[in-house]
Design an enzyme around this catalytic site. Structure first.
Site, PDB file in Angstrom:
ATOM      1  N   HIS A 125       0.696  -1.027  -0.052  1.00 44.59           N
ATOM      2  CA  HIS A 125      -0.131  -0.281   0.354  1.00 44.59           C
ATOM      3  C   HIS A 125       0.536   0.984  -0.259  1.00 44.59           C
ATOM      4  O   HIS A 125       0.551   2.519   0.392  1.00 44.59           O
ATOM      5  CB  HIS A 125      -0.974  -0.091   1.171  1.00 44.59           C
ATOM      6  CG  HIS A 125      -1.671  -1.312   1.060  1.00 44.59           C
ATOM      7  ND1 HIS A 125      -3.496  -0.677   0.991  1.00 44.59           N
ATOM      8  CD2 HIS A 125      -2.287  -2.031   0.978  1.00 44.59           C
ATOM      9  CE1 HIS A 125      -4.091  -2.190   0.287  1.00 44.59           C
ATOM     10  NE2 HIS A 125      -3.449  -2.731   1.359  1.00 44.59           N
ATOM     11  N   THR A 126       1.791   1.193   0.081  1.00 41.90           N
ATOM     12  CA  THR A 126       2.791   2.396  -0.881  1.00 41.90           C
ATOM     13  C   THR A 126       3.235   2.846  -1.791  1.00 41.90           C
ATOM     14  O   THR A 126       3.066   3.447  -1.960  1.00 41.90           O
ATOM     15  CB  THR A 126       4.411   2.157  -0.283  1.00 41.90           C
ATOM     16  OG1 THR A 126       5.002   0.521  -0.744  1.00 41.90           O
ATOM     17  CG2 THR A 126       4.729   2.007   1.034  1.00 41.90           C
ATOM     18  N   ASP A 127       2.591   2.060  -2.842  1.00 44.80           N
ATOM     19  CA  ASP A 127       2.793   2.410  -4.513  1.00 44.80           C
ATOM     20  C   ASP A 127       1.831   3.193  -5.020  1.00 44.80           C
ATOM     21  O   ASP A 127       2.812   4.281  -5.422  1.00 44.80           O
ATOM     22  CB  ASP A 127       2.181   0.972  -5.475  1.00 44.80           C
ATOM     23  CG  ASP A 127       1.286   0.468  -5.608  1.00 44.80           C
ATOM     24  OD1 ASP A 127       0.190   1.295  -4.353  1.00 44.80           O
ATOM     25  OD2 ASP A 127       0.790  -0.114  -6.309  1.00 44.80           O
ATOM     26  N   ALA A 157      -5.760 -14.651  -4.339  1.00 46.74           N
ATOM     27  CA  ALA A 157      -4.847 -15.129  -3.500  1.00 46.74           C
ATOM     28  C   ALA A 157      -3.528 -13.718  -3.755  1.00 46.74           C
ATOM     29  O   ALA A 157      -2.780 -14.051  -2.372  1.00 46.74           O
ATOM     30  CB  ALA A 157      -3.879 -16.106  -4.150  1.00 46.74           C
ATOM     31  N   LEU A 163      -2.164 -12.441  -5.717  1.00 46.84           N
ATOM     32  CA  LEU A 163      -0.965 -12.553  -6.125  1.00 46.84           C
ATOM     33  C   LEU A 163      -0.802 -11.810  -8.185  1.00 46.84           C
ATOM     34  O   LEU A 163      -0.362 -12.086  -8.656  1.00 46.84           O
ATOM     35  CB  LEU A 163      -0.765 -13.807  -6.985  1.00 46.84           C
ATOM     36  CG  LEU A 163      -0.502 -14.688  -6.255  1.00 46.84           C
ATOM     37  CD1 LEU A 163      -0.246 -16.505  -5.602  1.00 46.84           C
ATOM     38  CD2 LEU A 163       0.814 -14.652  -5.288  1.00 46.84           C
ATOM     39  N   SER A 164      -2.401 -11.019  -7.833  1.00 42.17           N
ATOM     40  CA  SER A 164      -2.436 -10.286  -9.149  1.00 42.17           C
ATOM     41  C   SER A 164      -2.230 -11.375 -10.364  1.00 42.17           C
ATOM     42  O   SER A 164      -2.076 -10.833 -11.357  1.00 42.17           O
ATOM     43  CB  SER A 164      -1.300  -9.463  -9.073  1.00 42.17           C
ATOM     44  OG  SER A 164      -1.630  -8.078  -8.391  1.00 42.17           O
ATOM     45  N   ASP A 190       1.726  -3.749  -9.210  1.00 40.60           N
ATOM     46  CA  ASP A 190       1.467  -5.308  -9.415  1.00 40.60           C
ATOM     47  C   ASP A 190       1.280  -5.225 -11.363  1.00 40.60           C
ATOM     48  O   ASP A 190       2.749  -6.166 -12.264  1.00 40.60           O
ATOM     49  CB  ASP A 190       0.242  -5.290  -9.594  1.00 40.60           C
ATOM     50  CG  ASP A 190      -1.064  -5.200  -8.406  1.00 40.60           C
ATOM     51  OD1 ASP A 190       0.215  -5.460  -7.197  1.00 40.60           O
ATOM     52  OD2 ASP A 190      -1.872  -5.267  -7.988  1.00 40.60           O
ATOM     53  N   TYR A 199     -10.423  -1.289  -0.610  1.00 37.22           N
ATOM     54  CA  TYR A 199      -9.441  -0.957  -1.177  1.00 37.22           C
ATOM     55  C   TYR A 199      -8.830   0.549  -1.622  1.00 37.22           C
ATOM     56  O   TYR A 199      -8.255   1.538  -1.130  1.00 37.22           O
ATOM     57  CB  TYR A 199      -8.925  -1.676  -1.633  1.00 37.22           C
ATOM     58  CG  TYR A 199      -7.732  -1.232  -2.746  1.00 37.22           C
ATOM     59  CD1 TYR A 199      -6.254  -2.091  -2.197  1.00 37.22           C
ATOM     60  CD2 TYR A 199      -7.262  -0.635  -3.629  1.00 37.22           C
ATOM     61  CE1 TYR A 199      -5.147  -2.048  -3.216  1.00 37.22           C
ATOM     62  CE2 TYR A 199      -6.772  -0.593  -4.681  1.00 37.22           C
ATOM     63  CZ  TYR A 199      -5.177  -0.988  -4.369  1.00 37.22           C
ATOM     64  OH  TYR A 199      -3.890  -0.565  -4.509  1.00 37.22           O
TER      65      TYR A 199
HETATM   66  C1  GLA Z   1      -2.923  -4.313  -5.289  1.00 34.86           C
HETATM   67  C2  GLA Z   1      -2.747  -3.462  -6.009  1.00 34.86           C
HETATM   68  C3  GLA Z   1      -1.406  -2.497  -5.772  1.00 34.86           C
HETATM   69  C4  GLA Z   1      -0.954  -2.528  -4.594  1.00 34.86           C
HETATM   70  C5  GLA Z   1      -0.973  -3.672  -3.873  1.00 34.86           C
HETATM   71  C6  GLA Z   1      -0.837  -3.268  -2.400  1.00 34.86           C
HETATM   72  O1  GLA Z   1      -2.198  -5.776  -5.170  1.00 34.86           O
HETATM   73  O2  GLA Z   1      -3.077  -3.742  -6.853  1.00 34.86           O
HETATM   74  O3  GLA Z   1      -1.543  -1.024  -6.419  1.00 34.86           O
HETATM   75  O4  GLA Z   1      -1.494  -1.148  -3.992  1.00 34.86           O
HETATM   76  O5  GLA Z   1      -2.618  -3.746  -3.588  1.00 34.86           O
HETATM   77  O6  GLA Z   1       0.361  -2.830  -1.765  1.00 34.86           O
END
Ligand code: GLA
Length: 380
Positions: free
Chosen positions: A34-36, A121, A123-124, A171, A221
């Site tokens: 949650h830093t991006d 999960a 894992l995007s 991601d 989110y």
């Molecule tokens: C999800 C979002 C990312 C990032 C993460 C948390 O994966 O798609 O952009 O914010 O959560 O780090």
């Protein structure tokens, strides 16, 4: 059946003949959660679990898709009004539209695809899908003229404009830029990035999937992101990247208690990513692990994106002497990422499976992480 066979057979039976194979990967993130979208640092890498697509231009202005995993076919045109109702197809529609909006070419194509990135999960899998098609469209219709950064942004804008998730760039960046055996430290403000070859001699990275699903669409989110933006506005900075704990504490009475803790977590997490990079440089694995546990505490108690099952997985990891453990990705379910010494590994796996199953009635899934290449033509 291999993924390749599944996809090529589906392509042949739906469209006849064959196309070109493209793959893009899911990702892990060692630290920096949650830093991006706060302009901070992240430390992801692509993994060996992919979305694989067989694609062929069809000389029309229609896109015809077949999802092998969902066993569903969808067709759409390339105008804004042609948006499909199926969520999975919107990821690909969004990529087409965002590419066109940037002045690049997209023509009709046929595609069959499948994946082994576990869904929900953390894992995007969605970034893997977007990156796979963004990469393929660049290769098939644009002679690879679209810069790689822009491919990542095309995926991110797809999430924002077609999927309702106000995500950061991590991601899609990891999925496009991933490199075998390397993690990447990415500065999400400047997009400067550095590859870190990862040799964890005597340790391994293990994902423990709670199989509890999170749904980021219309989700908490976006509210987390909103909290961070509220605090940045109150502090008069562009993003929390430019904020310090001193600034936050000085403005405490102007910020809700909830937003205060969200922002505190983000500001501290920024430093933890840099701490991990330094520690890796010194081969100080114990510090890497300690910082991972700290991230989990912050995500659970301050940023509030964990859940009972994930907290329990981390608690078991701690009891077993795992070096570092934390929730990974957006939160609200999904996986923990664990830094585990070879000697602790067998007992950890046995314990985490049996204890979790005893409490929640189903076993968690265990994935050993292999850091791999990101988006590519698939020639394996
Ligand atoms: C999800 C979002 C990312 C990032 C993460 C948390 O994966 O798609 O952009 O914010 O959560 O780090």
């Amino acid at each position: 059946m291999t993924l390749k066979k599944k996809v090529t057979e589906a392509f042949t039976s739906h469209f006849g003949g064959e196309g070109t194979l493209y793959a893009s990967a899911g990702r892990i993130n060692l630290i920096g959660e949650h830093t991006d979208y706060n302009g901070g640092f992240v430390f992801p890498g692509a993994i060996d679990k992919v979305i694989l697509a067989d694609i062929r231009p069809n000389g029309t202005d229609k896109v015809n898709l077949f999802s092998v995993d969902i066993d569903e076919a969808v067709s759409f045109g390339l105008e804004e009004a042609d948006m499909p109702s199926q969520q999975w197809a919107r990821y690909i529609f969004g990529v087409c539209r965002e590419t066109i909006k940037r002045g690049f070419k997209v023509e009709g194509f046929d595609a069959a695809f499948a994946g082994d990135v576990p869904l929900g999960a953390g894992l995007s899998s969605s970034a893997a899908l977007e990156s796979c098609f963004a990469f393929a469209i660049n290769d098939l219709f644009n002679s690879n003229a679209i810069p790689k950064f822009e491919l990542a942004r095309i995926g991110q804008s797809t999430e924002h404009n077609y999927c309702g998730v106000n995500c950061g760039i991590m991601d899609q960046f990891a999925s496009i830029f991933g490199k075998k055996d390397c993690l990447m430290r990415l500065d999400c403000r400047s997009l400067e990035h550095e590859y870190f070859p990862i040799h964890l001699d005597g340790y391994r990275l293990v994902l423990v999937d709670s199989v509890v699903k999170h749904e980021l669409v219309d989700s908490p989110y976006n509210r987390r992101r909103q909290s961070c933006e509220n605090v940045a506005a109150t502090l008069g900075v562009a993003t929390l990247r430019d904020a310090t704990l001193e600034m936050l504490n000085a403005a405490k009475d102007k910020i809700s208690a909830e937003d205060y803790f969200r922002a505190k977590y983000v500001i501290e997490e920024k430093d933890r990513v840099l701490g991990v990079c330094d520690a890796l440089g010194r081969d100080d694995i114990a510090t890497v692990g300690r910082l991972m546990y700290e991230t989990h505490e912050g995500l659970s108690k301050e940023f509030d994106v964990s859940c009972e099952e994930l907290d329990y997985l981390v608690e078991i990891a701690r009891e077993c002497g795992v070096t570092g453990s934390r929730i990974m990705g957006g939160g609200f379910g999904g996986c923990t990422i664990n830094l585990v010494s070879d000697s602790v590994y067998p007992r950890f796996i046995e314990t985490v499976v049996s204890k979790f199953k005893a409490r929640y009635g189903h076993a968690p899934r265990i994935y050993d992480v292999v850091i791999s290449d990101g988006a590519r033509r698939y020639e394996e």
